[in-house]
Design a protein around this motif. Structure first.
Motif, short mmCIF file in Angstrom:
data_model
loop_
_atom_site.label_atom_id
_atom_site.label_comp_id
_atom_site.label_asym_id
_atom_site.label_seq_id
_atom_site.Cartn_x
_atom_site.Cartn_y
_atom_site.Cartn_z
N VAL A 87 -10.16 -6.58 3.94
CA VAL A 87 -9.22 -5.61 3.37
C VAL A 87 -8.37 -4.99 4.48
N GLU A 88 -8.99 -4.73 5.63
CA GLU A 88 -8.25 -4.16 6.76
C GLU A 88 -7.16 -5.12 7.25
N GLU A 91 -4.25 -4.80 4.82
CA GLU A 91 -3.52 -3.55 5.06
C GLU A 91 -2.64 -3.66 6.30
N ASP A 92 -3.14 -4.31 7.33
CA ASP A 92 -2.37 -4.46 8.56
C ASP A 92 -1.18 -5.40 8.36
N TYR A 94 0.52 -5.73 5.59
CA TYR A 94 1.55 -4.96 4.89
C TYR A 94 2.19 -3.92 5.79
N ARG A 95 1.41 -3.37 6.70
CA ARG A 95 1.97 -2.42 7.66
C ARG A 95 3.04 -3.10 8.52
N LEU A 216 1.08 -3.52 -1.85
CA LEU A 216 -0.14 -3.31 -1.05
C LEU A 216 -1.25 -2.74 -1.92
N GLU A 217 -0.93 -1.73 -2.71
CA GLU A 217 -1.94 -1.11 -3.56
C GLU A 217 -2.55 -2.11 -4.53
N VAL A 220 -4.63 -4.93 -2.53
CA VAL A 220 -5.90 -4.40 -2.01
C VAL A 220 -6.89 -4.14 -3.13
N ARG A 224 -10.20 -6.26 -2.85
CA ARG A 224 -11.48 -5.56 -2.64
C ARG A 224 -12.49 -5.98 -3.72
N GLU A 229 -15.07 -5.45 1.24
CA GLU A 229 -14.51 -4.86 2.46
C GLU A 229 -14.60 -5.80 3.64
#
Length: 235
Positions: A87-88, A91-92, A94-95, A216-217, A220, A224, A229
């Motif tokens: 998941v991290e 998120e990265d 998408y960042r 992203l929401e 994820v 998840r 995770e």
């Protein structure tokens, strides 16, 4: 695996007479992005090398290149596997997308903009939707954002985001409902295109910011549930 290897053998023609690790990595990258080798798949040196007709050393160098791009992972005493993202990781990704894609739109300069590629990607997505081909719709969505990045006219940015988008596809391939994941964003791609066609760069950037945050929401949430995770839920 036999079916995958049969198809992979068809790619031998792409290597030509000057087979290189870069060309092998290009083929494998494309196959991974297409879901040909799903996340968690072990890649056999003997089978893939035989299918492509390349040496073990060439294939190992290609694996090394793709490991550097975070598409593959080498596990001691087990072999090389297509990476399962956490998941991290998602998120990265998408960042990074938000930083780069929004900066591209913000820095476009004066119109007119070269929007032919964006328009073609929207059309590609519309055709896929009519045909209920949700995997192709996901590919069209990636094409749209790749063409958006290309508006910067930077080979370095294109290369950076090529790897980012390839990683993103790893996440998409474990989602069990690709229609729900991709269909809502076709209309939003069209809105971004229309804003740029109207020379509304600020409006396009705001649409893109909201788009990426919502995507992203959604990704994820699904990821998840499917993977967990730690990225260990893929068979």
């Amino acid at each position: 695996m036999a079916e995958q290897l049969t198809g992979l053998a068809d790619d031998r023609a792409l290597l030509g007479r000057t087979s290189t690790a870069e060309r092998v990595s290009d083929i494998l990258r494309s196959r991974i992005a297409e879901g040909y080798f799903p996340p968690g798949t072990r890649l056999s040196e003997d089978s893939i090398g035989g299918a492509l007709g390349v040496s073990r050393n060439t294939l190992r160098e290609a694996f090394r290149l793709l490991t550097h791009e975070r598409l593959l992972v080498h596990e001691l005493n087990r072999g090389v596997f297509v990476r399962v993202l956490t998941v991290e990781d998602v998120e990265d990704i998408y960042r990074t997308r938000a930083l780069v894609e929004c900066a591209v739109v913000r820095g476009l300069g004066e119109p007119p903009y070269a929007l032919k590629g964006l328009a073609s990607a929207v059309t590609e997505g519309q055709v896929a939707t009519v045909e209920h081909d949700w995997k192709t719709l996901g590919t069209a969505n990636i094409h749209f954002h790749r063409e958006l990045v290309a508006l910067a006219g930077s080979e370095r940015t294109d290369e950076l985001m090529r790897s980012v988008f390839a990683e993103l596809r790893l996440a998409f391939h474990v989602v069990d409902d690709p229609r729900r994941l991709h269909e809502p964003y076709l209309a939003r791609n069209r809105q971004i295109l229309q804003a740029l066609q109207a020379d509304d760069r600020e409006g396009a950037e705001k649409l893109l910011e909201t788009y990426l945050a919502d995507s992203l929401e959604r990704v994820v949430e699904v990821y998840r549930r499917r993977v967990g995770e730690g990225g260990q839920g893929v068979d």
